[in-house]
Design a protein around this motif. Structure first.
Motif, PDB file in Angstrom:
ATOM      1  N   LEU A  31       0.826  -1.210   0.000  1.00 30.39           N
ATOM      2  CA  LEU A  31       0.000   0.000   0.000  1.00 30.39           C
ATOM      3  C   LEU A  31       0.861   1.262   0.000  1.00 30.39           C
ATOM      4  O   LEU A  31       0.563   2.237  -0.689  1.00 30.39           O
ATOM      5  CB  LEU A  31      -0.934   0.018   1.208  1.00 30.39           C
ATOM      6  CG  LEU A  31      -2.193  -0.815   1.096  1.00 30.39           C
ATOM      7  CD1 LEU A  31      -2.871  -0.907   2.464  1.00 30.39           C
ATOM      8  CD2 LEU A  31      -3.138  -0.231   0.066  1.00 30.39           C
ATOM      9  N   SER A  32       1.933   1.258   0.785  1.00 28.06           N
ATOM     10  CA  SER A  32       2.783   2.446   0.866  1.00 28.06           C
ATOM     11  C   SER A  32       3.487   2.729  -0.451  1.00 28.06           C
ATOM     12  O   SER A  32       3.807   3.868  -0.749  1.00 28.06           O
ATOM     13  CB  SER A  32       3.811   2.296   1.992  1.00 28.06           C
ATOM     14  OG  SER A  32       4.825   1.388   1.622  1.00 28.06           O
ATOM     15  N   GLU A  33       3.716   1.690  -1.254  1.00 31.24           N
ATOM     16  CA  GLU A  33       4.404   1.850  -2.529  1.00 31.24           C
ATOM     17  C   GLU A  33       3.447   2.070  -3.691  1.00 31.24           C
ATOM     18  O   GLU A  33       3.873   2.446  -4.774  1.00 31.24           O
ATOM     19  CB  GLU A  33       5.269   0.622  -2.808  1.00 31.24           C
ATOM     20  CG  GLU A  33       6.400   0.449  -1.818  1.00 31.24           C
ATOM     21  CD  GLU A  33       7.124  -0.871  -1.978  1.00 31.24           C
ATOM     22  OE1 GLU A  33       6.575  -1.807  -2.605  1.00 31.24           O
ATOM     23  OE2 GLU A  33       8.252  -0.968  -1.467  1.00 31.24           O
ATOM     24  N   ALA A  34       2.157   1.846  -3.469  1.00 31.50           N
ATOM     25  CA  ALA A  34       1.171   1.939  -4.545  1.00 31.50           C
ATOM     26  C   ALA A  34       0.846   3.389  -4.874  1.00 31.50           C
ATOM     27  O   ALA A  34       0.939   4.278  -4.030  1.00 31.50           O
ATOM     28  CB  ALA A  34      -0.101   1.200  -4.137  1.00 31.50           C
ATOM     29  N   SER A  35       0.447   3.575  -6.107  1.00 32.32           N
ATOM     30  CA  SER A  35       0.006   4.893  -6.547  1.00 32.32           C
ATOM     31  C   SER A  35      -1.180   5.333  -5.700  1.00 32.32           C
ATOM     32  O   SER A  35      -2.139   4.579  -5.525  1.00 32.32           O
ATOM     33  CB  SER A  35      -0.404   4.817  -8.021  1.00 32.32           C
ATOM     34  OG  SER A  35      -0.959   6.030  -8.442  1.00 32.32           O
ATOM     35  N   LEU A  91      -4.819   0.134  -3.452  1.00 28.71           N
ATOM     36  CA  LEU A  91      -4.716  -1.085  -4.241  1.00 28.71           C
ATOM     37  C   LEU A  91      -6.119  -1.594  -4.535  1.00 28.71           C
ATOM     38  O   LEU A  91      -7.039  -1.410  -3.742  1.00 28.71           O
ATOM     39  CB  LEU A  91      -3.950  -2.168  -3.484  1.00 28.71           C
ATOM     40  CG  LEU A  91      -2.467  -1.916  -3.235  1.00 28.71           C
ATOM     41  CD1 LEU A  91      -1.895  -3.007  -2.331  1.00 28.71           C
ATOM     42  CD2 LEU A  91      -1.704  -1.878  -4.545  1.00 28.71           C
ATOM     43  N   ARG A  92      -6.249  -2.233  -5.639  1.00 31.47           N
ATOM     44  CA  ARG A  92      -7.524  -2.846  -5.996  1.00 31.47           C
ATOM     45  C   ARG A  92      -7.568  -4.242  -5.375  1.00 31.47           C
ATOM     46  O   ARG A  92      -6.603  -4.987  -5.424  1.00 31.47           O
ATOM     47  CB  ARG A  92      -7.631  -2.953  -7.507  1.00 31.47           C
ATOM     48  CG  ARG A  92      -8.833  -3.755  -7.973  1.00 31.47           C
ATOM     49  CD  ARG A  92      -9.014  -3.558  -9.406  1.00 31.47           C
ATOM     50  NE  ARG A  92      -9.718  -2.283  -9.501  1.00 31.47           N
ATOM     51  CZ  ARG A  92     -10.384  -1.894 -10.559  1.00 31.47           C
ATOM     52  NH1 ARG A  92     -10.386  -2.606 -11.635  1.00 31.47           N
ATOM     53  NH2 ARG A  92     -11.018  -0.748 -10.563  1.00 31.47           N
ATOM     54  N   ILE A  93      -8.686  -4.566  -4.782  1.00 32.00           N
ATOM     55  CA  ILE A  93      -8.864  -5.900  -4.218  1.00 32.00           C
ATOM     56  C   ILE A  93      -9.072  -6.859  -5.374  1.00 32.00           C
ATOM     57  O   ILE A  93      -9.911  -6.637  -6.243  1.00 32.00           O
ATOM     58  CB  ILE A  93     -10.071  -5.942  -3.253  1.00 32.00           C
ATOM     59  CG1 ILE A  93      -9.803  -5.049  -2.057  1.00 32.00           C
ATOM     60  CG2 ILE A  93     -10.361  -7.382  -2.820  1.00 32.00           C
ATOM     61  CD1 ILE A  93     -10.964  -4.950  -1.096  1.00 32.00           C
ATOM     62  N   GLU A  94      -8.300  -7.925  -5.387  1.00 31.56           N
ATOM     63  CA  GLU A  94      -8.378  -8.901  -6.466  1.00 31.56           C
ATOM     64  C   GLU A  94      -9.490  -9.900  -6.188  1.00 31.56           C
ATOM     65  O   GLU A  94      -9.835 -10.161  -5.038  1.00 31.56           O
ATOM     66  CB  GLU A  94      -7.047  -9.640  -6.583  1.00 31.56           C
ATOM     67  CG  GLU A  94      -5.887  -8.730  -6.787  1.00 31.56           C
ATOM     68  CD  GLU A  94      -5.138  -9.026  -8.053  1.00 31.56           C
ATOM     69  OE1 GLU A  94      -5.447 -10.030  -8.701  1.00 31.56           O
ATOM     70  OE2 GLU A  94      -4.253  -8.244  -8.379  1.00 31.56           O
ATOM     71  N   ARG A  95     -10.022 -10.436  -7.248  1.00 30.61           N
ATOM     72  CA  ARG A  95     -11.014 -11.502  -7.090  1.00 30.61           C
ATOM     73  C   ARG A  95     -10.351 -12.681  -6.390  1.00 30.61           C
ATOM     74  O   ARG A  95      -9.174 -12.942  -6.613  1.00 30.61           O
ATOM     75  CB  ARG A  95     -11.543 -11.947  -8.453  1.00 30.61           C
ATOM     76  CG  ARG A  95     -12.350 -10.893  -9.144  1.00 30.61           C
ATOM     77  CD  ARG A  95     -12.846 -11.380 -10.475  1.00 30.61           C
ATOM     78  NE  ARG A  95     -11.686 -11.730 -11.298  1.00 30.61           N
ATOM     79  CZ  ARG A  95     -11.711 -12.599 -12.290  1.00 30.61           C
ATOM     80  NH1 ARG A  95     -12.814 -13.221 -12.597  1.00 30.61           N
ATOM     81  NH2 ARG A  95     -10.627 -12.867 -12.992  1.00 30.61           N
TER      82      ARG A  95
END
Length: 88
Positions: free
Chosen positions: A55-59, A63-67
């Motif tokens: 999360l800290s590295e994400a734009s 983050l999008r939760i994956e299926r």
């Protein structure tokens, strides 16, 4: 059983397998040590730390939760460093 190395037909000898086992065992010890330190010092599991790091590295720290199917497949492909390698 013959294991192949980098080139086709190249096999890994007993010395190579011993080195590979030592690497796996070191990874397990390091991972378990990190997990223990995080739990004692911050009441945080290593898996939770991994999520927070991503999360800290994400734009935009999102983050999008994956299926579940895709996430499960991704987890199945990742080795579990806490699992002890089985003796050969």
């Amino acid at each position: 059983m013959t294991l192949t190395a980098g080139e086709p037909g190249e096999s890994v000898g007993s010395q190579g397998l011993a080195v590979w086992r030592m690497l796996q065992q070191a990874q397990v010890r390091i991972t378990r040590g990190l997990e223990a330190d995080l739990l004692v010092g911050h009441d945080l599991a290593l898996a939770s730390y991994d999520v927070l790091l991503r999360l800290s590295e994400a734009s935009e720290r999102r983050l999008r939760i994956e299926r579940p199917g895709r996430a499960g497949a991704a987890l199945a492909q990742r080795p579990d460093p806490s699992r002890r390698p089985s003796p050969a």
